[in-house]
Design a protein around this motif. Sequence first.
Motif, short mmCIF file in Angstrom:
data_model
loop_
_atom_site.label_atom_id
_atom_site.label_comp_id
_atom_site.label_asym_id
_atom_site.label_seq_id
_atom_site.Cartn_x
_atom_site.Cartn_y
_atom_site.Cartn_z
N TRP A 49 0.88 -1.14 -0.07
CA TRP A 49 -0.08 0.15 0.16
C TRP A 49 1.05 1.25 0.00
O TRP A 49 0.64 2.01 -0.89
N SER A 50 1.80 1.19 0.88
CA SER A 50 2.87 2.55 1.15
C SER A 50 3.48 2.82 -0.22
O SER A 50 3.67 3.82 -0.79
N VAL A 51 4.16 1.64 -0.90
CA VAL A 51 4.78 1.74 -2.16
C VAL A 51 3.73 2.46 -3.26
O VAL A 51 4.35 3.34 -3.86
N ALA A 170 4.11 0.10 6.48
CA ALA A 170 3.69 1.51 6.13
C ALA A 170 4.71 2.35 6.10
O ALA A 170 4.54 3.51 5.43
N PHE A 171 5.76 2.29 6.77
CA PHE A 171 6.90 3.21 6.81
C PHE A 171 8.04 2.85 5.64
O PHE A 171 8.72 3.50 5.43
N LEU A 172 7.82 1.58 5.38
CA LEU A 172 9.04 0.99 4.61
C LEU A 172 8.98 1.55 3.14
O LEU A 172 10.12 1.77 2.26
N GLY A 173 7.88 1.56 2.74
CA GLY A 173 7.48 2.24 1.27
C GLY A 173 8.10 3.57 1.24
O GLY A 173 8.98 3.84 0.34
N ALA A 299 -7.22 -0.21 -5.16
CA ALA A 299 -7.77 1.53 -5.02
C ALA A 299 -6.86 2.43 -5.03
O ALA A 299 -6.95 3.48 -5.71
N ILE A 300 -5.93 2.14 -4.48
CA ILE A 300 -4.54 2.96 -4.21
C ILE A 300 -3.98 3.32 -5.51
O ILE A 300 -3.72 4.20 -6.22
N LEU A 301 -3.78 2.23 -6.48
CA LEU A 301 -3.25 2.13 -7.56
C LEU A 301 -3.88 2.97 -8.82
O LEU A 301 -3.42 3.83 -9.16
N LEU A 302 -5.33 2.71 -8.69
CA LEU A 302 -6.35 3.16 -9.58
C LEU A 302 -6.34 4.62 -9.40
O LEU A 302 -6.58 5.63 -10.25
N GLY A 303 -6.32 4.93 -8.19
CA GLY A 303 -6.41 6.22 -7.56
C GLY A 303 -5.40 7.22 -8.00
O GLY A 303 -5.83 8.51 -8.31
#
Length: 307
Positions: A49-51, A170-173, A299-303
């Motif tokens: 997600w973060s990436v 969530a922090f690593l990306g 969702a994140i990718l398309l957004g």
Amino acid sequence: MVFKQTLQKKSKRASWIDTNLPETFRPYAHLARLDKPIGSWLLAWPAFWSVALVTDDFGSLPKMLAIFGWWAIWIRGAGCTINDYFDRDFDKKVERTKSRPLASGALSPAQGLCWLAIQLFMGLGILYQLNMLTLVLAILHVPLVFAYPLMKRITYWPQAFLGVMISWGAFLGPAALEGTIDPKIACPLYVASFFWTLVYDTIYAHQDKEDDAKAGIKSTALRFGDLTKAWILGFGVACTIALLLCGIVVNIGLPYYGLLIVATGQLAWQIFTVDLSSPLDCGRKFVSNQWYGAIIFSAILLGKLNS
């Protein structure tokens, strides 16, 4: 009784490990839960997600996903190994876990610790190709992985500690892609993953609540009891609000919000339909969270592509 016997037969069914790996390697693969990838997915999704949330170069996305996927598989395996090392005496008393390699004697504690060191080397080693901040954060994550199995002896909230540990991606990306961590992005994502963990791992804990109570192991399943659904509904709402805030902060496109509604429906389905008295249904609902993670990633990718 018939249901319990059916469940036991299902749990003893041979996996690909037993049919495809040499006998010498099978206990190590079982110790790392290589035939049960849901744990690796749950560790990987916050990183994925973060990436996706911070990247502007979608051409580099497959490589970053491969790196963090590899990290998740090995670190999750290390987490399972240290968990089974600490719990080997408890696991002997629980029907679902008494056949694990360290509990059953298929591997010695010393062999388990050697396998732990190998997995940590494999999981952390791949991050050397990224920047120093990412590697340092990954190393700082390891003590949390080691501490988690001890929490069930200390508190009725080990699921909350799991949320602290398993949401670390969530922090690593941001660290890997930007060399820094923007708290406006990473913190809401971390909080969302934390509350999501409380939902799925409380459902998971209901599988073993009777055995856990006898063995003196604590969990939110025992803490919440008949109020479990009210609690996890609150956690689900908190997760959704945090993900909504993530989208607002990065000014993400409309597809994100549409798929967030779909993901929220999937989470609501888990919460409202799970039979907490059925270990089999709790297990199915728990495993379904791989799809929740996939929906949020999509969702994140398309957004991002439409922002």
